[in-house]
Design a protein around this motif. Structure first.
Motif, mmCIF file in Angstrom:
data_model
loop_
_atom_site.group_PDB
_atom_site.id
_atom_site.type_symbol
_atom_site.label_atom_id
_atom_site.label_comp_id
_atom_site.label_asym_id
_atom_site.label_seq_id
_atom_site.Cartn_x
_atom_site.Cartn_y
_atom_site.Cartn_z
ATOM 1 N N TYR A 25 0.873 -1.184 0.000
ATOM 2 C CA TYR A 25 0.000 0.000 0.000
ATOM 3 C C TYR A 25 0.901 1.223 0.000
ATOM 4 O O TYR A 25 1.917 1.253 0.691
ATOM 5 C CB TYR A 25 -0.912 -0.014 1.226
ATOM 6 N N THR A 48 -7.697 10.574 8.364
ATOM 7 C CA THR A 48 -8.831 10.146 7.557
ATOM 8 C C THR A 48 -10.045 10.948 8.008
ATOM 9 O O THR A 48 -9.944 11.756 8.930
ATOM 10 C CB THR A 48 -9.100 8.637 7.742
ATOM 11 N N GLN A 50 -12.321 9.931 9.722
ATOM 12 C CA GLN A 50 -12.773 9.450 11.026
ATOM 13 C C GLN A 50 -11.767 9.650 12.147
ATOM 14 O O GLN A 50 -12.150 9.755 13.301
ATOM 15 C CB GLN A 50 -13.118 7.964 10.944
ATOM 16 N N LYS A 76 -3.523 -3.056 7.057
ATOM 17 C CA LYS A 76 -4.172 -3.438 5.797
ATOM 18 C C LYS A 76 -5.681 -3.164 5.795
ATOM 19 O O LYS A 76 -6.217 -2.671 4.805
ATOM 20 C CB LYS A 76 -3.911 -4.921 5.533
ATOM 21 N N GLN A 77 -6.374 -3.469 6.894
ATOM 22 C CA GLN A 77 -7.824 -3.269 6.935
ATOM 23 C C GLN A 77 -8.186 -1.802 6.725
ATOM 24 O O GLN A 77 -9.164 -1.487 6.052
ATOM 25 C CB GLN A 77 -8.413 -3.752 8.276
ATOM 26 N N ILE A 78 -7.390 -0.913 7.290
ATOM 27 C CA ILE A 78 -7.645 0.521 7.119
ATOM 28 C C ILE A 78 -7.391 0.936 5.679
ATOM 29 O O ILE A 78 -8.205 1.627 5.057
ATOM 30 C CB ILE A 78 -6.773 1.342 8.083
ATOM 31 N N TRP A 79 -6.255 0.511 5.116
ATOM 32 C CA TRP A 79 -5.912 0.919 3.740
ATOM 33 C C TRP A 79 -6.922 0.367 2.740
ATOM 34 O O TRP A 79 -7.237 1.036 1.753
ATOM 35 C CB TRP A 79 -4.500 0.501 3.378
ATOM 36 N N GLU A 80 -7.435 -0.828 2.976
ATOM 37 C CA GLU A 80 -8.452 -1.385 2.082
ATOM 38 C C GLU A 80 -9.697 -0.494 2.034
ATOM 39 O O GLU A 80 -10.308 -0.338 0.987
ATOM 40 C CB GLU A 80 -8.832 -2.809 2.503
ATOM 41 N N GLN A 81 -10.061 0.083 3.178
ATOM 42 C CA GLN A 81 -11.222 0.979 3.237
ATOM 43 C C GLN A 81 -10.999 2.256 2.427
ATOM 44 O O GLN A 81 -11.952 2.865 1.948
ATOM 45 C CB GLN A 81 -11.520 1.393 4.680
ATOM 46 N N TYR A 82 -9.731 2.664 2.311
ATOM 47 C CA TYR A 82 -9.423 3.942 1.667
ATOM 48 C C TYR A 82 -8.783 3.795 0.287
ATOM 49 O O TYR A 82 -8.326 4.784 -0.273
ATOM 50 C CB TYR A 82 -8.532 4.782 2.587
ATOM 51 N N LYS A 85 -9.247 6.391 -2.418
ATOM 52 C CA LYS A 85 -9.777 7.575 -1.751
ATOM 53 C C LYS A 85 -8.624 8.415 -1.219
ATOM 54 O O LYS A 85 -7.500 7.937 -1.086
ATOM 55 C CB LYS A 85 -10.704 7.173 -0.607
#
Length: 95
Positions: A25, A48, A50, A76-82, A85
């Protein structure tokens, strides 16, 4: 070069690249900030919509004409959300 100690870089897009099974990422840093950036260690915080996320110490690399910043795979979970974006970054030069 007019290097500064702390820098806010707004609106960078989170991207992902794959090499075999490995995922990376990253964000490209806009060219207009090049005169303030240099190789070496930077303390990085992502902002972000949030929250603020302390990323920690990261190195900047050149990819073509652009500086690139890789993001930790542990988030990874955070980057997948963004993915695709925009997020904002605070970079603070570490001496």
């Amino acid at each position: 070069m007019a290097e500064v100690g702390k820098l806010l870089i707004p609106g960078v897009t989170v991207s992902k690249m794959r090499s075999g099974k490995k995922e990376i990422y990253y964000v490209y840093l806009p060219l207009r900030f090049d005169k303030y950036l240099s190789h070496g260690k930077w303390s990085v915080t992502a902002i972000t919509d949030q929250r603020e996320i302390l990323i920690g110490l990261r190195s900047l690399y050149k990819h073509g004409n652009y500086f690139i910043l890789t993001l930790p795979i542990s988030l990874k979970q955070i980057w997948e959300q963004y993915l695709g974006k925009e997020i904002d970054l605070i970079l603070e030069k570490v001496a």
